[in-house]
Design a protein around this motif. Structure first.
Motif, PDB file in Angstrom:
ATOM      1  N   SER A  66       0.857  -1.180   0.000  1.00 41.49           N
ATOM      2  CA  SER A  66       0.000   0.000   0.000  1.00 41.49           C
ATOM      3  C   SER A  66       0.894   1.232   0.000  1.00 41.49           C
ATOM      4  O   SER A  66       2.127   1.118   0.048  1.00 41.49           O
ATOM      5  CB  SER A  66      -0.945  -0.002   1.208  1.00 41.49           C
ATOM      6  OG  SER A  66      -0.218  -0.064   2.419  1.00 41.49           O
ATOM      7  N   ASP A 110      -2.872  -4.547   8.100  1.00 41.11           N
ATOM      8  CA  ASP A 110      -4.029  -4.111   7.333  1.00 41.11           C
ATOM      9  C   ASP A 110      -5.281  -4.198   8.194  1.00 41.11           C
ATOM     10  O   ASP A 110      -5.427  -5.127   9.010  1.00 41.11           O
ATOM     11  CB  ASP A 110      -4.203  -4.971   6.090  1.00 41.11           C
ATOM     12  CG  ASP A 110      -3.161  -4.679   5.030  1.00 41.11           C
ATOM     13  OD1 ASP A 110      -2.617  -3.558   5.033  1.00 41.11           O
ATOM     14  OD2 ASP A 110      -2.886  -5.560   4.193  1.00 41.11           O
ATOM     15  N   SER A 130      -3.082   0.454  12.070  1.00 38.92           N
ATOM     16  CA  SER A 130      -3.768   0.002  10.855  1.00 38.92           C
ATOM     17  C   SER A 130      -3.215   0.728   9.634  1.00 38.92           C
ATOM     18  O   SER A 130      -3.072   1.955   9.628  1.00 38.92           O
ATOM     19  CB  SER A 130      -5.273   0.270  10.980  1.00 38.92           C
ATOM     20  OG  SER A 130      -5.933  -0.017   9.764  1.00 38.92           O
ATOM     21  N   ARG A 132      -4.515   0.332   6.288  1.00 37.53           N
ATOM     22  CA  ARG A 132      -5.576   0.676   5.321  1.00 37.53           C
ATOM     23  C   ARG A 132      -6.863  -0.038   5.744  1.00 37.53           C
ATOM     24  O   ARG A 132      -6.834  -0.942   6.570  1.00 37.53           O
ATOM     25  CB  ARG A 132      -5.190   0.248   3.904  1.00 37.53           C
ATOM     26  CG  ARG A 132      -4.880  -1.234   3.775  1.00 37.53           C
ATOM     27  CD  ARG A 132      -4.497  -1.612   2.375  1.00 37.53           C
ATOM     28  NE  ARG A 132      -4.046  -3.008   2.331  1.00 37.53           N
ATOM     29  CZ  ARG A 132      -3.625  -3.619   1.240  1.00 37.53           C
ATOM     30  NH1 ARG A 132      -3.574  -2.975   0.090  1.00 37.53           N
ATOM     31  NH2 ARG A 132      -3.235  -4.880   1.282  1.00 37.53           N
ATOM     32  N   ASN A 133      -7.986   0.385   5.169  1.00 38.21           N
ATOM     33  CA  ASN A 133      -9.289  -0.195   5.511  1.00 38.21           C
ATOM     34  C   ASN A 133      -9.464  -0.235   7.033  1.00 38.21           C
ATOM     35  O   ASN A 133      -9.723  -1.279   7.621  1.00 38.21           O
ATOM     36  CB  ASN A 133      -9.435  -1.604   4.925  1.00 38.21           C
ATOM     37  CG  ASN A 133      -9.288  -1.623   3.416  1.00 38.21           C
ATOM     38  OD1 ASN A 133      -9.607  -0.650   2.744  1.00 38.21           O
ATOM     39  ND2 ASN A 133      -8.781  -2.726   2.882  1.00 38.21           N
ATOM     40  N   HIS A 134      -9.337   0.927   7.639  1.00 36.28           N
ATOM     41  CA  HIS A 134      -9.220   1.020   9.094  1.00 36.28           C
ATOM     42  C   HIS A 134     -10.520   0.686   9.830  1.00 36.28           C
ATOM     43  O   HIS A 134     -11.567   1.260   9.522  1.00 36.28           O
ATOM     44  CB  HIS A 134      -8.782   2.429   9.496  1.00 36.28           C
ATOM     45  CG  HIS A 134      -7.656   2.974   8.696  1.00 36.28           C
ATOM     46  ND1 HIS A 134      -6.416   2.360   8.634  1.00 36.28           N
ATOM     47  CD2 HIS A 134      -7.561   4.079   7.902  1.00 36.28           C
ATOM     48  CE1 HIS A 134      -5.617   3.067   7.858  1.00 36.28           C
ATOM     49  NE2 HIS A 134      -6.288   4.099   7.397  1.00 36.28           N
ATOM     50  N   THR A 140      -4.264   4.743  13.207  1.00 37.85           N
ATOM     51  CA  THR A 140      -4.065   4.587  11.773  1.00 37.85           C
ATOM     52  C   THR A 140      -2.701   5.120  11.359  1.00 37.85           C
ATOM     53  O   THR A 140      -2.085   5.927  12.070  1.00 37.85           O
ATOM     54  CB  THR A 140      -5.148   5.333  10.983  1.00 37.85           C
ATOM     55  OG1 THR A 140      -4.949   6.756  11.152  1.00 37.85           O
ATOM     56  CG2 THR A 140      -6.543   4.944  11.459  1.00 37.85           C
ATOM     57  N   GLN A 142      -2.197   7.196   9.091  1.00 40.50           N
ATOM     58  CA  GLN A 142      -2.316   8.643   8.875  1.00 40.50           C
ATOM     59  C   GLN A 142      -2.053   9.405  10.170  1.00 40.50           C
ATOM     60  O   GLN A 142      -1.435  10.482  10.152  1.00 40.50           O
ATOM     61  CB  GLN A 142      -3.714   8.980   8.340  1.00 40.50           C
ATOM     62  CG  GLN A 142      -3.907   8.667   6.857  1.00 40.50           C
ATOM     63  CD  GLN A 142      -4.062   7.177   6.586  1.00 40.50           C
ATOM     64  OE1 GLN A 142      -4.462   6.424   7.480  1.00 40.50           O
ATOM     65  NE2 GLN A 142      -3.768   6.760   5.360  1.00 40.50           N
ATOM     66  N   GLU A 230      -2.024  -2.248  -4.788  1.00 41.70           N
ATOM     67  CA  GLU A 230      -2.696  -2.879  -3.660  1.00 41.70           C
ATOM     68  C   GLU A 230      -3.444  -4.134  -4.080  1.00 41.70           C
ATOM     69  O   GLU A 230      -3.826  -4.939  -3.247  1.00 41.70           O
ATOM     70  CB  GLU A 230      -3.675  -1.888  -3.009  1.00 41.70           C
ATOM     71  CG  GLU A 230      -2.988  -0.681  -2.394  1.00 41.70           C
ATOM     72  CD  GLU A 230      -3.934   0.138  -1.533  1.00 41.70           C
ATOM     73  OE1 GLU A 230      -5.065  -0.321  -1.287  1.00 41.70           O
ATOM     74  OE2 GLU A 230      -3.533   1.234  -1.099  1.00 41.70           O
TER      75      GLU A 230
END
Length: 513
Positions: A66, A110, A130, A132-134, A140, A142, A230
């Motif tokens: 990712s 993930d 996490s 992605r797809n949190h 996260t 981010q 991905e």
């Protein structure tokens, strides 16, 4: 004074080329310059430092490719923390057993497998992030990327001479996966020194594969452009990705190569940009290589030999036209020898077990000294592969040692049947194995993957083998099974044991010993 770590080399190279494109992530098309990727890596590395991790700690990764996965890897390398990557497809029990060995304090995973990883690590004091797809209410990536970098950031120098750089798990095709130690050694770059800033790299492999780790490291060391997707490997989409981004470097397993050449779009795809098409991780049939040869410039096809245990490519074939079935000569600093059952060295063209000496110490399987002692003796790694070296010093891999079949005192390898079956029109790939019979020994059987638009019966395959085999004993004595997909390990390799188990279950066979 200790030599520069891989992390220090990566940091140095990323600073040198700030405005070059480092990565393009598909399908959303996110573009990261090297300065962007470096900034992200430093922020994640600072987040790790704020948790007061030390170079004796491990950082777990249970995630596919990712946008930010490379930055997580570089953050580990900048800090001198060993990354411990596990395939997200593993069941919770395997994740639990592997992480009980290394006991990471931080895991990036993930969101799809967050609950599984959380349950598998419930006995550990670990923080989960996490990728992605949190799920709701979790940390996260981010949020981690909001971490402030204080002052002038520098990679941490290594405190030990040969610390672990990464822990990868074995494929599991020969039993329960083991934790393989890869040291912080420049030899991880073996077989990749030809890469330049003009290259565009792509592999479907994630960080839990050796090839995925190699791509991640070489992307930074040689300042190439990396394409990240991905999506799982889809033959048609992969070929279109080559065209869109003018990919020059690609590495994949033999099973993936078989899927690529059997794809209808393969014939019309424009693959002129490819300079290096590497196939490794198992034996590739002659039919697949013939199709690649017809489509590609032969000079760009390279068959390589490497493994998680080696942590690098040990040999690579730069002379595919002259030696099409060879994995090439040893890379600089590597030695190969072939031994018999008594451990004695064999001469040219004599078949035995392949052993490799990479010129530096291998720590072995983490937390498993017994398995290490069996595989690593006097600085030689015993691969478990059967092969030979020809008069010109080219290495040939024949088969896994344990896969040898014996039918009525006749010894042969499953790949002999697989090569034969793969020549049958409409067949994509075959996986052969032995079904034990008290009277005859190993009676051969196979699972057959056919092209979706082809009608093929089991009897037709059995008859084809009988008509085209060059010996009387090379037959599908137990039969075959036409399947929609072959059983594979999480790293994409065809899993012979799993296919055999599926065959026995479908056929209702009771094994009598």
């Amino acid at each position: 004074m200790l030599p520069m770590s891989i992390g220090e080399i990566i940091f140095q190279e990323m600073v040198r080329h700030p405005k070059d494109i480092a990565q393009i992530s598909e399908p959303e098309g996110t573009v990261l310059l090297r300065e962007d990727l470096l900034e992200n890596s430093m922020r994640i590395a600072t987040f790790m430092r704020n948790l007061e991790l030390t170079q004796s700690d491990f950082v777990g990764i249970v995630a596919g490719n990712s946008v930010h996965i490379s930055a997580v890897a570089y953050a580990c390398l900048f800090n001198g923390f060993a990354l411990n990557a596990i395939n997200p497809a593993y069941i919770a029990d395997i994740i639990e057993s592997l992480y009980q060995i290394t006991q990471p304090r931080l895991i990036f995973c993930d969101g799809d497998v967050y609950d599984k990883v959380k349950a598998a690590t419930s006995k550990l004091n670990v923080k989960l992030v996490s990728m992605r797809n949190h799920p709701e209410g979790v940390i996260t990536i981010q949020e981690v990327l909001q971490t402030k970098v204080q002052g002038e950031f520098k990679p941490n120098p290594l405190k030990d001479k040969n610390p672990p750089m990464a822990i990868l798990s074995t494929s599991g095709t020969t039993g329960t996966p083991k934790a393989v130690v890869l040291t912080n050694n420049i030899k991880v770059l073996s077989g990749f020194t030809y890469l330049t800033t003009c290259d565009v790299q792509y592999t479907a492999s994630s960080l839990d594969w050796a090839s995925g780790l190699w791509a991640t490291i070489t992307e930074a060391v040689y300042s190439t452009k990396r394409i990240i997707s991905e999506k799982p490997l889809d033959p048609t989409e992969t070929l279109k990705l080559f065209e869109k981004h003018q990919v020059t470097w690609f590495i994949q397993s033999p099973a993936q190569a078989a899927a690529i050449v059997s794809c209808p779009y393969f014939e019309e795809a424009n693959l002129q940009s490819l300079r290096y098409y590497l196939v490794g991780g198992g034996r590739c049939t002659k039919e697949v290589f013939k199709k690649l040869q017809r489509k590609l410039n032969r000079n760009c096809i390279n068959f390589a030999y490497g493994s998680s245990e080696l942590g690098s490519i040990g040999s690579i074939n730069w002379h595919f036209d002259e030696k099409p079935n060879s994995v090439g000569r040893p890379c600089p600093g590597y030695k190969f020898k072939i031994i018999n059952g008594e451990g004695e060295n064999l001469g040219p063209n004599e078949e035995g077990e392949v052993c490799i000496n990479k010129g530096c110490h291998w720590p072995g399987y983490y937390g498993n000294p017994e398995a290490t002692a069996l595989a690593y003796k006097d600085n030689w790694l015993h691969s478990g592969d059967l092969g030979y070296v020809d008069d010109d010093g080219f290495v040939y891999i024949v088969e896994r040692k344990k896969d040898l079949l014996k039918y009525q005192s006749n010894k042969y390898y499953p790949h002999e049947l697989e090569e034969l079956i793969s020549r049958m029109p409409g067949v994509v790939e075959a996986c052969a194995f032995g079904i034990w019979n008290v009277e005859n020994g190993d009676e051969a059987a196979a699972c057959i993957l056919r092209k979706p638009d082809v009608q093929l019966t089991e009897q037709e395959v059995i008859d084809y083998v009988a008509q085209h085999a060059i010996t009387q004993y090379l037959r599908l004595h137990d039969g075959c099974l036409i399947v929609d997909s072959l059983k594979r390990s999480p790293n994409g390799k065809t899993n012979r044991a799993a296919n055999k188990e599926h065959y026995i279950k479908v056929k209702g066979i009771k094994i009598v010993t």
